[in-house]
Every structure is written in C-alpha cells, then in structure tokens.
Design an enzyme around this catalytic site. Structure first.
Site, PDB file in Angstrom:
ATOM      1  N   GLY A  41      48.963   1.682  -0.526  1.00  0.00           N
ATOM      2  CA  GLY A  41      48.501   0.342  -0.859  1.00  0.00           C
ATOM      3  C   GLY A  41      48.179  -0.479   0.372  1.00  0.00           C
ATOM      4  CG  ASP A  42      49.677  -3.419   1.117  1.00  0.00           C
ATOM      5  OD1 ASP A  42      49.473  -4.296   0.268  1.00  0.00           O
ATOM      6  OD2 ASP A  42      50.777  -2.841   1.258  1.00  0.00           O
ATOM      7  CE  LYS A  45      44.046  -0.933  -3.747  1.00  0.00           C
ATOM      8  NZ  LYS A  45      45.053  -0.918  -2.658  1.00  0.00           N
ATOM      9  CG  ASN A  67      52.430  -4.435  -9.365  1.00  0.00           C
ATOM     10  OD1 ASN A  67      51.363  -4.680  -9.907  1.00  0.00           O
ATOM     11  ND2 ASN A  67      52.956  -3.230  -9.373  1.00  0.00           N
ATOM     12  CB  ALA A  68      47.823  -5.395  -7.274  1.00  0.00           C
ATOM     13  N   GLY A  69      48.163  -7.064  -4.605  1.00  0.00           N
ATOM     14  CA  GLY A  69      47.704  -8.215  -3.831  1.00  0.00           C
ATOM     15  C   GLY A  69      46.497  -7.848  -3.008  1.00  0.00           C
ATOM     16  CG  HIS A  70      43.382  -6.359  -4.185  1.00  0.00           C
ATOM     17  ND1 HIS A  70      42.710  -5.858  -5.268  1.00  0.00           N
ATOM     18  CD2 HIS A  70      44.349  -5.446  -3.903  1.00  0.00           C
ATOM     19  CE1 HIS A  70      43.230  -4.702  -5.623  1.00  0.00           C
ATOM     20  NE2 HIS A  70      44.234  -4.434  -4.814  1.00  0.00           N
ATOM     21  CE  LYS A 342      44.444  -4.780   9.013  1.00  0.00           C
ATOM     22  NZ  LYS A 342      45.614  -5.421   8.387  1.00  0.00           N
ATOM     23  CB  VAL A 425      35.341  -3.564  13.156  1.00  0.00           C
ATOM     24  CG1 VAL A 425      35.184  -2.077  13.427  1.00  0.00           C
ATOM     25  CG2 VAL A 425      34.001  -4.189  12.754  1.00  0.00           C
TER      26      VAL A 425
END
Length: 436
Positions: A41-42, A45, A67-70, A342, A425
């Site tokens: 996760g993280d 996406k 519970n997801a965090g985008h 990243k 990037v």
C-alpha cells in the site's frame, strides 16, 4: 457526462449495440482498466488514477473502505481521499463506489463536504445498492471498523445500503439485534442506539439520490456505447486477505479478483492491469518486512519521502525495493505495465540496493513464503547500484533522466518481466514521466 451516457439511466441502455457491432468489436463489451498496489500500500495509486481519470468516463472503487488513504496533488492543491475514488477530481467522469466497499456513512459525508469546499462536485458519483455493513465499534489496525464489518458480512448478520433504503422500521430492528449481538461479546460496549438510528435515517435521505443497483449500472456501462472505465484498487497485493502476508493483512481482496467480485463484472471485461510500486518499499504497522532498513537509510527514506500514513498518521517503515514481492504480485495480478513512483527520493543516495532473492540457511528459495514465521527468517540477496546523485524532480522526459537512474529502472523492468509505463519524480500529476 460529456460521453452522452446518462448517469441517471440505470435501467437499460436505450440503444444497445447490435450483435454485428459486437462481433466487429471482437470483445464482450468495454474493457475496464485497473490500477492496483503491488506492495503493502501507499505506492501512489491515487496519482496514477488521477492521471488516467482525465480521459475516463467512469472511475470505480471496488473493495476496502475508509482504511485506504490516497493523496493527489493537482494545481498545487492537495486532496486526501479515503472512500471517494481519486478520479472524482476529474469533472468529466462519473465516480462509482461498488459492491465490495465498506462505507462509514459519517466519514463519507465528511469527505464529500470537505472536498466540495475545494471545488469538487462530489455528488457526481453513485453507490451500489448492495453494499455497506453497519459497524457498531471501531476495531482494527486503522481503527475504522473494517474487519468487524467484513466479519458481519461473512456471518450473514450485516446490514447493507439496500436495507437502509427499504423499510426503516425493519432496518431499525435489525440494527438493535446487531448491537445486542456485539454487546453480548463485548459487555463494556456502549451504543446510544436511538441516537445512531436518528443519524442513519438522516443519512438515508441524503444518500438516496446517489444509490443505484450496481450490477445493472456496470452492465450498462460495459455493454453500452464505447467508454473508458477505470477501476481504482485500495490497499495492495501484499495486504490481500487470501494472498497477502496473513494475518497482517486487510479484510478484502485487493488483488485483481476483487475487481470482479466487488463490481459484479466478468473477468472477460478486465483490460489493462497496472501495478503501482514505489522505487523503494514501505509498510505501515507490524508484520514481516524483509528489506526493511532500521538504520540511517530507512530514516532518510522516511524523512525525504514524507512517509506518514494518510489514514493513521503513523510513520511508515522503509526499506529497499523488493523484487521478490513485486514478482509475486505480478503472478497473482498479471500486470500489463507498472508505474514506479517516488524515484526522486533516491536522488541523494551514494548507493542503492534492490532485493532480488530470498535465502534460508544460505540457500535461495524459489518462492515467496506464505508462512510469516518463515518470512521473518529469510535473508535477502541484494543487487547494488551506484546512485545518480542528481535532482530528478524537474525531469519530464525519459531521455533527461540520469543514465544511472535509467539503468536502475531498466533492471527492475527486466527482472520482473513487466514494462514500466510511468516513472514518478514528484507529488503532482505533471511529475509522472510517461514511457510509452
């Protein structure tokens, strides 16, 4: 909406394609494009979904919950999403929350109100009429009640949105029985039932105009006029309830199979499946993490990458990229391409390592261990690369990336056997370098 498809027409499409037209298309309808996490996760996406949503007619969430965090950055404005699909930022596409999603109604409306203040028309989405379970207590790794809610589903005691839309007196009786059931298991649990029911009645009227029968809604979307349909996965492959690092997983299927069960669509309508991975690895919470770096490298990745959970606020554990888990995720999901995000976080490193194999007692093992005690004991075999020591955050073309960064990317691509379509990037959608 610009596609000419009416979101309010969820009965049947008025001009279905003829059999001859379908044969000419050589398929069984529109294909959906899927974006899935390839690690824990993280991975970014939301950024990939935001990028693809600009050309999509419909964007869907299929499983998980808040519970997801985008996090998505557009025009220097940052948006955090937990239930709403990240693609809702795009004004041209409809957003849809499907069958497999657990919805916390107060959280949903808080997210709607918050983002409408930022200029997003959040009523431009629909919710499947056959979803949500009512959770009376927040229990679980993110304290969002996702686990108990899926447990209710499996035990056939859950309450769904279609129940909330029906006879409210019957719904109220079932809520009271569910509360009694939980209180018999947890005697200290206090629930102000009448107050909760009053809120749920208010939510019912507010949500009613947004609710559709999702099976028919998705069928019409797939078999109607040509349109681009995007599915946004939550969580990631290594958090899948069946194929992840059990028991340190989420409560849903966040691999490609969850798309079919969560939206009610056939496998034949799955098109491209894009996996998303960071250029390194992170994990929130406990559980095995073979390439974790409990040293200055891990601290640097955490600090430079701002690795803090969107949902929990917890610091993420950080380590080198693990190609064993990426290959495992590809075996399950059949990725057609990857997004590597990243990359810029690695810009300052003198050397960069990539995990390429696991060993037990000095011998390579040709598989990803299902047993967590075994996974905790593996030794990682690394490939080491010289760092490029160059700022890549302003790069927008592949040819402008430092040669050593290009070598790193190509090694990942060749080792997994999946082409890398995007390299990230930076935080905004403009920072995604498209390769093909």
């Amino acid at each position: 909406m610009s596609s000419g498809w009416s979101a309010n027409d969820h009965k049947s499409y008025s001009n279905p394609p003829s059999a001859a037209e379908k044969r000419a298309r050589h398929d069984s309808g529109n294909k959906v494009t899927v974006v899935l996490g390839a690690q824990w996760g993280d991975e970014g996406k939301g950024k990939v979904v935001d990028l693809l949503a600009t050309e999509s007619d419909l964007v869907c969430r299929c499983q998980g919950g808040n519970n997801a965090g985008h996090t998505v950055v557009v025009d220097e404005k940052e948006y955090d999403f937990h239930l709403l699909p990240s693609g809702i930022i795009s004004t041209k596409c409809i957003s849809f929350i499907g069958n497999g999603v657990v919805i916390h109604l107060p959280g949903l409306f808080e997210e709607i109100d918050k983002n409408e203040k930022k200029g997003i028309f959040c009523h431009h989405f629909h919710i499947h009429a056959n979803i949500t379970r009512f959770s009376v207590k927040h229990i679980g790794t993110t304290k969002k009640g996702i686990g108990p809610t899926y447990a209710c589903k499996a035990s056939r005691t859950g309450l769904r949105i279609c129940d909330l839309m029906a006879d409210f007196s019957e719904f109220s009786s079932r809520v009271k029985k569910l509360v009694q059931q939980y209180q018999s298991m947890f005697p200290a649990l206090k629930v102000e039932v009448e107050g909760e029911l009053k809120k749920l009645k208010e939510y019912a009227e507010r949500i009613r105009p947004l609710v559709r029968d999702g099976v028919y809604f998705m069928y019409d979307a797939i078999h109607g006029s040509p349109k681009k349909i995007l599915v946004e996965g939550a969580n990631a492959a290594l958090l899948d309830i069946d194929f992840g690092t059990y028991p340190f997983v989420t409560s849903s299927n966040c691999t490609v199979g969850g798309v079919c069960t969560g939206l009610g669509i056939p496998p034949a309508n799955i098109g491209d499946v894009y996996g998303v991975s960071k250029a390194y690895t992170t994990r929130v919470g406990i559980g095995a993490f073979p390439t974790e770096q409990l040293n200055a490298v891990g601290e640097l990745l955490q600090t430079r990458g701002h690795e803090v959970g969107v949902t929990t606020g917890r610091k993420r554990r950080c380590g080198w990229l693990d190609l064993v888990i990426l290959k495992y995720a590809h075996m399950i999901n059949g990725f057609t391409a990857l997004a590597l995000t990243k990359l810029d976080i690695l810009d300052v490193l003198e050397e960069i390592k990539v995990g390429v194999a696991y060993k037990i007692n000095g011998k390579r093992i040709p598989y990803f261990p299902a047993n967590m005690e075994v996974l905790q004991k593996v030794e990682v075999e690394y490939e080491t690369f010289s760092g490029w020591k160059t700022d890549t955050s302003a790069v927008r073309k592949w040819s402008d990336l430092p040669p050593k960064a290009q070598n790193y990317i190509r090694f990942v691509e060749n080792h997994i056997g999946v082409p890398i379509k995007w390299v990230g990037v930076g935080k905004s959608r403009e920072c995604m370098i498209q390769m093909f």
